[in-house]
Design a protein around this motif. Structure first.
Motif, mmCIF file in Angstrom:
data_model
loop_
_atom_site.group_PDB
_atom_site.id
_atom_site.type_symbol
_atom_site.label_atom_id
_atom_site.label_comp_id
_atom_site.label_asym_id
_atom_site.label_seq_id
_atom_site.Cartn_x
_atom_site.Cartn_y
_atom_site.Cartn_z
ATOM 1 N N GLY A 30 0.862 -1.165 0.097
ATOM 2 C CA GLY A 30 0.071 0.025 0.107
ATOM 3 C C GLY A 30 0.718 1.205 0.067
ATOM 4 N N ARG A 31 2.200 1.238 -0.235
ATOM 5 C CA ARG A 31 2.952 2.374 -0.192
ATOM 6 C C ARG A 31 3.106 3.060 -1.670
ATOM 7 N NH1 ARG A 31 8.889 3.059 -0.474
ATOM 8 N NH2 ARG A 31 9.052 0.913 -0.873
ATOM 9 N N CYS A 32 2.615 4.279 -1.735
ATOM 10 C CA CYS A 32 2.744 4.843 -2.989
ATOM 11 C C CYS A 32 4.306 5.191 -3.378
ATOM 12 C CB CYS A 32 2.015 6.368 -3.035
ATOM 13 S SG CYS A 32 1.764 7.267 -4.331
ATOM 14 N N LEU A 33 4.572 4.924 -4.484
ATOM 15 C CA LEU A 33 5.771 5.050 -4.996
ATOM 16 C C LEU A 33 5.977 5.905 -6.106
ATOM 17 C CD1 LEU A 33 6.761 0.937 -5.353
ATOM 18 C CD2 LEU A 33 7.207 2.857 -3.591
ATOM 19 N N THR A 288 -15.424 12.059 7.455
ATOM 20 C CA THR A 288 -14.382 12.773 6.555
ATOM 21 C C THR A 288 -13.807 11.533 5.775
ATOM 22 O OG1 THR A 288 -12.367 12.655 8.078
ATOM 23 C CG2 THR A 288 -13.667 14.649 7.999
ATOM 24 N N PRO A 289 -13.214 11.825 4.483
ATOM 25 C CA PRO A 289 -12.824 11.070 3.460
ATOM 26 C C PRO A 289 -11.561 10.154 4.098
ATOM 27 C CG PRO A 289 -13.459 12.986 2.412
ATOM 28 C CD PRO A 289 -13.444 13.283 3.790
ATOM 29 N N PHE A 290 -11.375 8.997 3.762
ATOM 30 C CA PHE A 290 -10.501 8.068 3.914
ATOM 31 C C PHE A 290 -9.308 8.687 2.915
ATOM 32 C CE2 PHE A 290 -7.838 4.431 2.420
ATOM 33 C CZ PHE A 290 -7.204 4.077 3.571
ATOM 34 N N GLY A 291 -9.448 8.624 1.996
ATOM 35 C CA GLY A 291 -8.617 9.039 0.818
ATOM 36 C C GLY A 291 -9.321 9.637 -0.633
ATOM 37 N N PRO A 292 -8.743 9.733 -1.634
ATOM 38 C CA PRO A 292 -9.265 10.081 -2.895
ATOM 39 C C PRO A 292 -9.449 8.922 -3.674
ATOM 40 C CG PRO A 292 -6.293 10.087 -2.877
ATOM 41 C CD PRO A 292 -6.946 9.846 -1.463
ATOM 42 N N PRO A 293 -10.285 8.809 -4.772
ATOM 43 C CA PRO A 293 -10.930 7.937 -5.463
ATOM 44 C C PRO A 293 -9.610 7.165 -5.913
ATOM 45 C CG PRO A 293 -11.652 9.960 -6.060
ATOM 46 C CD PRO A 293 -10.755 10.248 -5.072
ATOM 47 N N PRO A 308 -5.645 -9.050 0.357
ATOM 48 C CA PRO A 308 -6.710 -8.441 1.195
ATOM 49 C C PRO A 308 -6.459 -7.210 1.562
ATOM 50 C CG PRO A 308 -5.097 -10.220 2.313
ATOM 51 C CD PRO A 308 -4.679 -9.895 1.071
ATOM 52 N N TRP A 309 -7.554 -6.206 2.251
ATOM 53 C CA TRP A 309 -7.378 -5.041 2.514
ATOM 54 C C TRP A 309 -7.164 -5.226 4.113
ATOM 55 C CZ3 TRP A 309 -12.532 -2.886 0.134
ATOM 56 C CH2 TRP A 309 -12.470 -2.955 -1.291
ATOM 57 N N SER A 310 -6.117 -5.214 4.385
ATOM 58 C CA SER A 310 -5.798 -5.523 5.777
ATOM 59 C C SER A 310 -5.563 -3.982 6.326
ATOM 60 C CB SER A 310 -4.284 -6.222 5.887
ATOM 61 O OG SER A 310 -3.172 -5.472 5.405
ATOM 62 N N ASP A 311 -5.674 -4.002 7.789
ATOM 63 C CA ASP A 311 -5.191 -2.551 8.211
ATOM 64 C C ASP A 311 -4.107 -2.084 7.910
ATOM 65 O OD1 ASP A 311 -7.966 -2.835 9.618
ATOM 66 O OD2 ASP A 311 -6.942 -3.751 11.558
ATOM 67 N N ASP A 312 -2.926 -2.655 7.873
ATOM 68 C CA ASP A 312 -1.571 -2.289 7.507
ATOM 69 C C ASP A 312 -1.641 -1.786 6.255
ATOM 70 O OD1 ASP A 312 -0.633 -2.940 10.107
ATOM 71 O OD2 ASP A 312 0.364 -4.533 9.305
ATOM 72 N N LEU A 313 -2.236 -2.558 5.196
ATOM 73 C CA LEU A 313 -2.297 -1.800 3.918
ATOM 74 C C LEU A 313 -3.254 -0.641 3.784
ATOM 75 C CD1 LEU A 313 -2.840 -3.751 0.605
ATOM 76 C CD2 LEU A 313 -4.377 -2.002 0.875
ATOM 77 N N LEU A 314 -4.473 -0.519 4.484
ATOM 78 C CA LEU A 314 -5.025 0.642 4.457
ATOM 79 C C LEU A 314 -4.482 1.966 5.036
ATOM 80 C CD1 LEU A 314 -8.761 -0.900 5.157
ATOM 81 C CD2 LEU A 314 -7.688 -0.162 2.709
ATOM 82 N N SER A 315 -3.776 1.504 6.206
ATOM 83 C CA SER A 315 -2.873 2.613 6.736
ATOM 84 C C SER A 315 -1.973 3.274 6.170
ATOM 85 C CB SER A 315 -2.272 2.120 8.085
ATOM 86 O OG SER A 315 -1.696 3.193 8.841
ATOM 87 N N LEU A 317 -1.996 3.141 2.443
ATOM 88 C CA LEU A 317 -2.486 3.963 1.665
ATOM 89 C C LEU A 317 -2.807 5.326 2.193
ATOM 90 C CD1 LEU A 317 -4.974 1.766 -0.251
ATOM 91 C CD2 LEU A 317 -2.884 2.672 -1.110
ATOM 92 N N LYS A 318 -3.355 5.409 3.352
ATOM 93 C CA LYS A 318 -3.928 6.858 3.733
ATOM 94 C C LYS A 318 -2.739 7.561 3.972
ATOM 95 C CE LYS A 318 -6.622 8.703 7.166
ATOM 96 N NZ LYS A 318 -7.826 9.418 6.526
ATOM 97 N N MET A 319 -1.630 7.100 4.581
ATOM 98 C CA MET A 319 -0.370 7.850 4.996
ATOM 99 C C MET A 319 0.135 8.433 3.481
ATOM 100 S SD MET A 319 1.534 6.335 8.207
ATOM 101 C CE MET A 319 1.569 4.711 7.615
#
Length: 322
Positions: A30-33, A288-293, A308-315, A317-319
């Motif tokens: 989930g880390r944006c590169l 409030t929104p979690f994140g963008p589309p 899977p959409w694990s808590d770690d993956l979602l966290s 992504l959000k960060m």
């Protein structure tokens, strides 16, 4: 489904709209590169040629920013409204010309919903160039309101507010409506000296981004502009109300989120939205929104690949996407 993608494989989100196209490359955690934003890609508002250029430029730039080749993309999710009739051309662009091996073509409604919620259940109201509301309840039932496009109408959207601003200026010019600061702002924007000249310069592809003029006028105290913002908030609440009632979701367990470019209007829009929604749906949580589309598009790519959409993956992504 259990995926067999290695940790080194990457995922790509392509999120399009009337005024911008965003591409995001992320790893399995989930880390944006890499991320890139270009012009609009919704063919209801721009030509397909312009849309294709924006998509290609965004994808290439995001891959370059991530130092990644197309071959490293395990799954891409492309979520662009209005592309159904251009699916074959879009497929050729992404798969043949850009070299993406596996592309999921999904609805921008799904990417908006999951990106706004960061969860499988709830309601998202998109107020961008267009508008719609979509909800999914605990039983997996879903319902969509709006998303009809600029001709039938997207209430509370940037396009609708822009059209209302033009209409207000026309009425003021003819003496059928109150004077408004919007008139002078429109003349400067289009480079004309008289409001009547707007007849010869406006078109479907140059009116969707006038909301900043309405915002300026509202901040300067213009009554007409403030009314347009208030009405947009109420119209967006009506979309949410229809979904909540259809799916029986007026419950604090569920969250409704307002997202999209119109949220730049801030508290005036949100206050009108909240007050109107609360009158009909007093129990639902307003968040409030979690994140963008684009986050939602990545979530769709992960799900399609069995990640899977694990808590770690979602966290993660959000960060990294905010």
């Amino acid at each position: 489904m259990v995926n067999d993608f290695g940790e080194s494989m990457l995922f790509l989100a392509i999120d399009g709209g009337g005024t911008k196209t965003e591409a995001v490359v992320a790893d399995r955690g989930g880390r944006c590169l890499g991320r890139a934003v270009f012009g609009g890609s919704n063919p209801n508002f721009v030509s397909f040629e312009a849309a294709a250029h924006a998509v290609a430029a965004a994808v290439r730039s995001a891959l370059e920013a991530a130092s990644a080749s197309p071959g490293r993309i395990a799954k891409a999710a492309c979520c662009i409204p209005g592309m159904k009739k251009h699916r074959e051309e879009l497929s050729r662009l992404l798969e043949d010309e850009l070299g993406l091996a596996s592309v999921l073509y999904d609805s921008d409604m799904d990417s908006t919903l999951f990106g706004a919620l960061g969860a499988k259940e709830g309601i998202a109201v998109l107020a961008g160039t267009g508008s719609f509301a979509m909800g999914v309840n605990e039983h997996g039932d879903n319902f969509v309101v709006g998303g009809w496009g600029p001709i039938i109408g997207d209430p509370g959207s940037g396009y609708a507010v822009s059209a209302s601003a033009l209409r207000a200026a026309a009425l003021a010019h003819e003496g059928r409506g109150p004077n408004t600061l919007i008139s002078d702002k429109l003349k400067r924007h289009y480079g004309v000296t008289d409001i009547a000249q707007l007849k010869s310069v406006i078109s479907a592809d140059n009116t969707g981004s006038l909301t900043y003029l309405v915002r300026e006028a509202a901040c300067e105290g213009d009554g007409v502009a403030k009314k347009l913002v208030f009405e947009a908030g109420e119209q967006l609440a009506e979309l949410a109300q229809a979904v909540i009632k259809r799916l029986d979701m007026d419950d604090a367990r569920y969250k409704v989120v307002l997202t999209g470019g119109m949220t730049v209007f801030g508290d005036p829009l949100l206050s009108a939205f909240t007050a109107s929604l609360r009158r009909e749906c007093p129990s639902i949580t307003i968040g409030t929104p979690f994140g963008p589309p684009s986050a939602g598009a990545l979530m769709l790519a992960y799900r399609a690949a069995g990640v899977p959409w694990s808590d770690d993956l979602l966290s993660s992504l959000k960060m990294t996407l905010l």
